[in-house]
Motif scaffolding. Structure first.
Motif, mmCIF file in Angstrom:
data_model
loop_
_atom_site.group_PDB
_atom_site.id
_atom_site.type_symbol
_atom_site.label_atom_id
_atom_site.label_comp_id
_atom_site.label_asym_id
_atom_site.label_seq_id
_atom_site.Cartn_x
_atom_site.Cartn_y
_atom_site.Cartn_z
ATOM 1 N N GLU A 43 -16.250 -25.876 21.145
ATOM 2 C CA GLU A 43 -17.129 -26.299 20.058
ATOM 3 C C GLU A 43 -17.227 -25.127 19.086
ATOM 4 N N ILE A 44 -16.639 -25.294 17.905
ATOM 5 C CA ILE A 44 -16.633 -24.231 16.903
ATOM 6 C C ILE A 44 -17.983 -24.224 16.195
ATOM 7 N N GLN A 45 -18.632 -23.073 16.204
ATOM 8 C CA GLN A 45 -19.948 -22.938 15.585
ATOM 9 C C GLN A 45 -19.866 -22.440 14.147
ATOM 10 N N HIS A 46 -18.949 -21.492 13.918
ATOM 11 C CA HIS A 46 -18.931 -20.855 12.602
ATOM 12 C C HIS A 46 -17.604 -20.119 12.425
ATOM 13 N N VAL A 47 -17.080 -20.116 11.212
ATOM 14 C CA VAL A 47 -15.885 -19.345 10.881
ATOM 15 C C VAL A 47 -16.219 -18.499 9.651
ATOM 16 N N VAL A 48 -15.976 -17.207 9.757
ATOM 17 C CA VAL A 48 -16.258 -16.283 8.657
ATOM 18 C C VAL A 48 -14.934 -15.674 8.192
ATOM 19 N N ILE A 49 -14.668 -15.767 6.904
ATOM 20 C CA ILE A 49 -13.464 -15.188 6.312
ATOM 21 C C ILE A 49 -13.897 -13.987 5.465
ATOM 22 N N GLU A 50 -13.204 -12.880 5.660
ATOM 23 C CA GLU A 50 -13.518 -11.668 4.911
ATOM 24 C C GLU A 50 -12.246 -11.098 4.312
ATOM 25 N N SER A 51 -12.410 -10.193 3.371
ATOM 26 C CA SER A 51 -11.257 -9.491 2.813
ATOM 27 C C SER A 51 -11.663 -8.066 2.467
ATOM 28 N N GLU A 52 -10.692 -7.192 2.581
ATOM 29 C CA GLU A 52 -10.883 -5.776 2.275
ATOM 30 C C GLU A 52 -9.823 -5.389 1.254
ATOM 31 N N PRO A 53 -10.200 -4.761 0.141
ATOM 32 C CA PRO A 53 -9.207 -4.415 -0.870
ATOM 33 C C PRO A 53 -8.197 -3.375 -0.359
ATOM 34 N N THR A 54 -6.923 -3.615 -0.652
ATOM 35 C CA THR A 54 -5.864 -2.665 -0.321
ATOM 36 C C THR A 54 -4.895 -2.602 -1.494
ATOM 37 N N GLU A 55 -3.930 -1.719 -1.412
ATOM 38 C CA GLU A 55 -2.920 -1.620 -2.472
ATOM 39 C C GLU A 55 -2.030 -2.859 -2.530
ATOM 40 N N HIS A 56 -2.015 -3.670 -1.461
ATOM 41 C CA HIS A 56 -1.202 -4.884 -1.411
ATOM 42 C C HIS A 56 -2.015 -6.137 -1.705
ATOM 43 N N GLY A 57 -3.252 -5.973 -2.132
ATOM 44 C CA GLY A 57 -4.137 -7.108 -2.375
ATOM 45 C C GLY A 57 -5.184 -7.175 -1.267
ATOM 46 N N PRO A 58 -6.014 -8.208 -1.298
ATOM 47 C CA PRO A 58 -7.070 -8.299 -0.292
ATOM 48 C C PRO A 58 -6.492 -8.538 1.108
ATOM 49 N N TRP A 59 -6.902 -7.725 2.066
ATOM 50 C CA TRP A 59 -6.461 -7.869 3.454
ATOM 51 C C TRP A 59 -7.395 -8.862 4.116
ATOM 52 N N ARG A 60 -6.866 -10.046 4.434
ATOM 53 C CA ARG A 60 -7.673 -11.149 4.940
ATOM 54 C C ARG A 60 -7.879 -11.043 6.450
ATOM 55 N N SER A 61 -9.086 -11.391 6.883
ATOM 56 C CA SER A 61 -9.392 -11.493 8.304
ATOM 57 C C SER A 61 -10.411 -12.600 8.508
ATOM 58 N N GLY A 62 -10.515 -13.062 9.742
ATOM 59 C CA GLY A 62 -11.464 -14.122 10.050
ATOM 60 C C GLY A 62 -12.044 -13.940 11.441
ATOM 61 N N THR A 63 -13.294 -14.362 11.604
ATOM 62 C CA THR A 63 -13.959 -14.357 12.900
ATOM 63 C C THR A 63 -14.410 -15.771 13.199
ATOM 64 N N VAL A 64 -14.120 -16.238 14.416
ATOM 65 C CA VAL A 64 -14.477 -17.581 14.861
ATOM 66 C C VAL A 64 -15.518 -17.444 15.964
ATOM 67 N N TYR A 65 -16.641 -18.132 15.821
ATOM 68 C CA TYR A 65 -17.702 -18.170 16.823
ATOM 69 C C TYR A 65 -17.654 -19.546 17.478
ATOM 70 N N PHE A 66 -17.681 -19.572 18.819
ATOM 71 C CA PHE A 66 -17.485 -20.852 19.522
ATOM 72 C C PHE A 66 -18.155 -20.859 20.879
ATOM 73 N N HIS A 67 -18.237 -22.064 21.451
ATOM 74 C CA HIS A 67 -18.712 -22.299 22.813
ATOM 75 C C HIS A 67 -17.641 -23.078 23.544
ATOM 76 N N LEU A 68 -17.490 -22.793 24.834
ATOM 77 C CA LEU A 68 -16.594 -23.564 25.683
ATOM 78 C C LEU A 68 -17.417 -24.496 26.565
ATOM 79 N N PRO A 69 -16.816 -25.596 27.039
ATOM 80 C CA PRO A 69 -17.553 -26.479 27.940
ATOM 81 C C PRO A 69 -18.108 -25.673 29.121
ATOM 82 N N GLY A 70 -19.343 -25.915 29.463
ATOM 83 C CA GLY A 70 -19.958 -25.188 30.557
ATOM 84 C C GLY A 70 -20.748 -23.970 30.131
#
Length: 72
Positions: A43-70
């Motif tokens: 069960e996905i609760q939340h997804v956060v997308i972030e970026s950090e400036p670099t010489e190659h453009g924004p460096w993208r990353s993401g964090t997924v918050y979730f629950h598993l059955p049980g």
């Protein structure tokens, strides 16, 4: 219905490889989607997308918050 005073969520973070292409949002979303799918019936609760400036453009990353059955 009792609402808990707090709860714990599992999470993972992923980023595009550094350097050229680090700014690709489609690549990050595919990477996150593949990892979410590998979790199975999560069960996905939340997804956060972030970026950090670099010489190659924004460096993208993401964090997924979730629950598993049980998980309480």
């Amino acid at each position: 219905m009792d609402i808990p005073a707090h709860w714990t969520a599992r999470h993972f973070s992923q980023a595009n490889p550094g350097g050229p292409g680090c700014d690709s949002m489609p690549a990050l979303l595919r990477r996150l989607a593949d990892s979410i799918e590998a979790l199975g019936p999560a069960e996905i609760q939340h997804v956060v997308i972030e970026s950090e400036p670099t010489e190659h453009g924004p460096w993208r990353s993401g964090t997924v918050y979730f629950h598993l059955p049980g998980d309480e």
